[in-house]
Design a protein around this motif. Structure first.
Motif, PDB file in Angstrom:
ATOM      1  N   GLU A  23       0.340 -17.011   4.153  1.00 19.06           N
ATOM      2  CA  GLU A  23      -1.000 -16.020   3.722  1.00 19.06           C
ATOM      3  C   GLU A  23      -1.325 -15.099   3.321  1.00 19.06           C
ATOM      4  N   ILE A  24      -0.428 -14.485   4.561  1.00 28.14           N
ATOM      5  CA  ILE A  24      -0.718 -11.872   4.331  1.00 28.14           C
ATOM      6  C   ILE A  24      -0.860 -12.081   3.210  1.00 28.14           C
ATOM      7  N   LEU A  25       0.498 -12.030   3.225  1.00 30.96           N
ATOM      8  CA  LEU A  25       0.908 -11.776   1.943  1.00 30.96           C
ATOM      9  C   LEU A  25       0.944 -11.905   0.286  1.00 30.96           C
ATOM     10  N   ASN A  26      -0.168 -13.320   0.323  1.00 30.53           N
ATOM     11  CA  ASN A  26      -1.089 -13.811  -1.229  1.00 30.53           C
ATOM     12  C   ASN A  26      -1.691 -12.734  -0.733  1.00 30.53           C
ATOM     13  N   ARG A  27      -2.760 -12.832   0.167  1.00 28.71           N
ATOM     14  CA  ARG A  27      -4.283 -12.073   0.874  1.00 28.71           C
ATOM     15  C   ARG A  27      -4.167 -10.908  -0.147  1.00 28.71           C
ATOM     16  N   TYR A  28      -3.146  -9.921   0.037  1.00 29.09           N
ATOM     17  CA  TYR A  28      -3.678  -8.525  -0.076  1.00 29.09           C
ATOM     18  C   TYR A  28      -2.921  -8.371  -1.332  1.00 29.09           C
ATOM     19  N   HIS A  29      -1.912  -9.408  -2.270  1.00 22.97           N
ATOM     20  CA  HIS A  29      -0.844  -9.420  -4.248  1.00 22.97           C
ATOM     21  C   HIS A  29      -0.035  -8.332  -3.158  1.00 22.97           C
ATOM     22  N   ILE A  30       1.473  -8.910  -2.110  1.00 21.63           N
ATOM     23  CA  ILE A  30       1.893  -8.158  -1.689  1.00 21.63           C
ATOM     24  C   ILE A  30       3.083  -8.022  -2.183  1.00 21.63           C
ATOM     25  N   ASP A  31       3.687  -6.831  -2.844  1.00 18.91           N
ATOM     26  CA  ASP A  31       4.974  -7.302  -4.094  1.00 18.91           C
ATOM     27  C   ASP A  31       6.554  -6.877  -3.323  1.00 18.91           C
TER      28      ASP A  31
ATOM     29  N   PHE B 138       5.977   9.587  -2.594  1.00 20.09           N
ATOM     30  CA  PHE B 138       7.625   9.180  -2.442  1.00 20.09           C
ATOM     31  C   PHE B 138       8.130   8.209  -3.268  1.00 20.09           C
ATOM     32  N   SER B 139       7.302   7.053  -3.526  1.00 22.48           N
ATOM     33  CA  SER B 139       7.798   5.757  -4.497  1.00 22.48           C
ATOM     34  C   SER B 139       7.104   5.365  -5.678  1.00 22.48           C
ATOM     35  N   ASN B 140       5.887   6.141  -5.668  1.00 31.72           N
ATOM     36  CA  ASN B 140       4.838   5.645  -6.905  1.00 31.72           C
ATOM     37  C   ASN B 140       4.477   3.915  -7.109  1.00 31.72           C
ATOM     38  N   LYS B 141       3.946   3.824  -5.548  1.00 33.06           N
ATOM     39  CA  LYS B 141       4.100   2.512  -5.005  1.00 33.06           C
ATOM     40  C   LYS B 141       1.877   2.845  -4.343  1.00 33.06           C
ATOM     41  N   PHE B 142       1.809   1.347  -4.265  1.00 39.62           N
ATOM     42  CA  PHE B 142       0.297   0.902  -3.385  1.00 39.62           C
ATOM     43  C   PHE B 142       1.415   1.033  -2.338  1.00 39.62           C
ATOM     44  N   SER B 143       0.278   1.474  -1.407  1.00 44.23           N
ATOM     45  CA  SER B 143       0.935   0.837   0.133  1.00 44.23           C
ATOM     46  C   SER B 143      -0.295   0.266   0.751  1.00 44.23           C
ATOM     47  N   LEU B 144      -0.602  -0.823   1.874  1.00 39.61           N
ATOM     48  CA  LEU B 144      -1.464  -1.968   2.124  1.00 39.61           C
ATOM     49  C   LEU B 144      -2.160  -1.090   3.516  1.00 39.61           C
ATOM     50  N   LEU B 145      -1.170   0.226   4.001  1.00 36.33           N
ATOM     51  CA  LEU B 145      -2.013   0.946   4.800  1.00 36.33           C
ATOM     52  C   LEU B 145      -2.096   2.114   4.370  1.00 36.33           C
ATOM     53  N   GLY B 146      -2.243   3.104   5.395  1.00 32.86           N
ATOM     54  CA  GLY B 146      -2.208   4.527   5.020  1.00 32.86           C
ATOM     55  C   GLY B 146      -2.990   5.243   6.211  1.00 32.86           C
ATOM     56  N   GLY B 147      -3.539   6.399   6.246  1.00 30.65           N
ATOM     57  CA  GLY B 147      -4.395   7.407   7.009  1.00 30.65           C
ATOM     58  C   GLY B 147      -5.927   6.885   7.388  1.00 30.65           C
TER      59      GLY B 147
ATOM     60  N   GLY C 147       3.950  -2.064  -7.805  1.00 34.50           N
ATOM     61  CA  GLY C 147       3.747  -2.843  -7.106  1.00 34.50           C
ATOM     62  C   GLY C 147       3.084  -2.246  -5.269  1.00 34.50           C
ATOM     63  N   THR C 148       2.255  -3.707  -4.817  1.00 36.47           N
ATOM     64  CA  THR C 148       1.767  -3.047  -3.251  1.00 36.47           C
ATOM     65  C   THR C 148       2.709  -3.217  -2.170  1.00 36.47           C
ATOM     66  N   VAL C 149       3.029  -2.358  -1.588  1.00 37.31           N
ATOM     67  CA  VAL C 149       4.222  -2.788  -0.336  1.00 37.31           C
ATOM     68  C   VAL C 149       4.023  -2.325   0.700  1.00 37.31           C
ATOM     69  N   LEU C 150       4.254  -3.774   1.501  1.00 37.68           N
ATOM     70  CA  LEU C 150       3.573  -3.536   3.192  1.00 37.68           C
ATOM     71  C   LEU C 150       4.185  -3.028   3.673  1.00 37.68           C
ATOM     72  N   SER C 151       3.544  -1.964   4.568  1.00 35.78           N
ATOM     73  CA  SER C 151       4.293  -0.682   5.704  1.00 35.78           C
ATOM     74  C   SER C 151       3.434  -0.673   6.748  1.00 35.78           C
ATOM     75  N   SER C 152       4.554   0.135   7.957  1.00 35.88           N
ATOM     76  CA  SER C 152       3.840   0.712   8.989  1.00 35.88           C
ATOM     77  C   SER C 152       3.150   1.888   8.258  1.00 35.88           C
ATOM     78  N   GLU C 153       1.917   2.270   9.010  1.00 39.97           N
ATOM     79  CA  GLU C 153       1.446   3.261   8.744  1.00 39.97           C
ATOM     80  C   GLU C 153       2.133   4.484   8.840  1.00 39.97           C
ATOM     81  N   ARG C 154       2.946   4.582   9.490  1.00 39.67           N
ATOM     82  CA  ARG C 154       4.199   5.914   9.618  1.00 39.67           C
ATOM     83  C   ARG C 154       4.944   6.319   8.507  1.00 39.67           C
ATOM     84  N   ILE C 155       4.570   4.948   7.551  1.00 38.98           N
ATOM     85  CA  ILE C 155       5.831   4.618   6.255  1.00 38.98           C
ATOM     86  C   ILE C 155       3.958   4.992   5.326  1.00 38.98           C
TER      87      ILE C 155
END
Length: 427
Positions: free
Chosen positions: A380-388, A342-351, A327-335
């Motif tokens: 709405e934000i969670l649905n827009r980016y298909h966050i799990d 580390f988690s084998n999951k997609f992240s919404l943000l990044g470098g 799934g896709t993870v919503l987290s801070s850029e730091r994480i």
């Protein structure tokens, strides 16, 4: 270069392939040629610009053998190189497939490469070894005009790099005098015409250069041509070669630079004690680079730009995610910077510059974790980016938001340890 395996491994493989190619030229044994081509293929596979570089080195080596008077027909050389490069380009196939089916990733890499300042040529131009290369060159040619033209070109390059540093670092406005600022602005605006003039001057001097260099000497011809070709490649505009960082060609200057400089040192130092003094000076000056390079890699992980260290509970949270469905993870850029590893999951943000539409996503991230944001907007934000999954750390958000997220009906708390939470999105 040593800290990156995708630089180090293709460099080693390419050098071994070059050795086998030379052995083939000396013995005409076909297996040596085939093995060299296979090594070049793996070099292309690791990093295409290294494959391109070793291919160029191989061509330069073959041409210098021809010019030096080796008794072998040109068609025989073409046959050898057609076999070599037919094997070598096999390593490009995965890159070509990626370019066709996932061009966006290479576009992101191009954006990163094209955004960097080319500082390396400036340091190379001031390198102590280059002085001995110039001395060796003058010792061989006795041609002051060509040496003067090269020195003028180097000085022009240094001045251009300073103007680019000034342009990229506005704080230098307070350092340079006013008239220098105007000159820098002029150079930046008309530098393309300067490159054209240098090219024309180089073409004018080329015949004189060929007449006065020892083209009959294979060693000098090969190393001087290799040094010149890769120095020019390393300062070419970044738009060439699909926006690859052209400064990467600097990695291939150490071999000709060190060998030619050693010849210059031997010519300068007639006595052993002078030779030892020169070598001691070179080693002493170079040691500063090694020291500061080591300090940089020790202090870099402590920077917050791309963290290497996380809290224990944050690593436990990522390990928890690793066992869960994709799934896709919503987290801070730091994480998010290392979360996929580390988690084998997609992240919404990044470098920066490795995420499509990063600015918009960062705005939505800030809005999601703002205490004023309503539940409907968060959903709405969670649905827009298909966050799990939503990954939350007290280090990144306010305490009030950290506690209030428990009340959201569409978030189910599945992990809570210390300062870290993970929510499963249920919409």
């Amino acid at each position: 270069m040593m800290n990156r395996l995708y630089y180090l491994l293709p460099m080693i493989l390419g050098l071994v392939g070059l050795i086998f190619l030379k052995k083939h030229f000396d013995s005409s044994k076909v297996p040596l040629l085939l093995f060299s081509g296979l090594l070049y293929a793996v070099t292309f596979l690791f990093y295409p610009i290294y494959g391109i570089s070793f291919s160029l080195i191989s061509l330069i080596y073959g041409l210098t053998r021809l010019v030096s008077g080796e008794k072998q027909h040109v068609m025989e050389y073409l046959k050898k190189y057609s076999i070599l490069f037919s094997l070598a380009v096999v390593g490009l196939i995965p890159w070509i497939i990626t370019l066709i089916y996932n061009r966006k990733m290479l576009d992101l890499y191009s954006a990163i490469a094209s955004s960097r300042a080319r500082i390396t040529p400036l340091f190379l131009s001031l390198c102590l070894l280059l002085i001995f290369v110039f001395y060796d060159f003058f010792y061989q040619t006795r041609n002051r005009k060509i040496l003067a033209a090269i020195l003028v070109s180097i000085v022009s390059l240094i001045f251009y790099e300073l103007s680019m540093l000034h342009y990229l670092n506005r704080e230098m406005w307070d350092f340079w005098p006013g008239f220098m600022v105007q000159i820098f602005a002029f150079v930046r605006r008309y530098y393309k015409y300067g490159f054209i003039l240098l090219t024309l001057a180089g073409l004018y001097l080329l015949p004189n250069f060929l007449r006065n260099t020892r083209l009959k000497d294979l060693e000098y011809s090969f190393f001087y041509v290799a040094l010149s070709v890769f120095f020019i490649l390393s300062i070419l505009p970044k738009m060439l070669l699909y926006n690859f960082n052209m400064a990467r060609f600097m990695h291939f200057l150490w071999l000709p630079l060190s060998i030619l400089a050693s010849n210059g040192i031997l010519k300068v130092s007639g006595k052993n004690w002078i030779r030892n003094a020169v070598l001691a000076m070179v080693i002493t000056i170079s040691s500063f680079s090694f020291f500061f390079y080591s300090v940089f890699f020790i202090t870099f992980p402590h920077q917050r730009v791309s963290p290497t260290y996380y809290r224990t509970e944050e690593l436990e949270a990522m390990n928890y995610l690793q066992k869960k469905p994709m799934g896709t993870v919503l987290s801070s850029e730091r994480i998010a910077y290392y979360l996929p590893f580390f988690s084998n999951k997609f992240s919404l943000l990044g470098g920066e510059q490795i995420v499509v539409g990063l600015d918009k996503k960062k705005q939505d991230y800030e809005r999601f974790f703002n205490w004023r944001t309503q539940s409907k907007e968060r959903l709405e934000i969670l649905n827009r980016y298909h966050i799990d999954y939503v990954f939350v750390s007290k280090e990144d958000i306010d305490q009030e938001v950290f506690d209030r997220l428990d009340d959201e009906k569409f978030l189910s708390l599945v992990f809570y340890e210390g300062t870290t939470k993970i929510y499963l999105v249920e919409t």
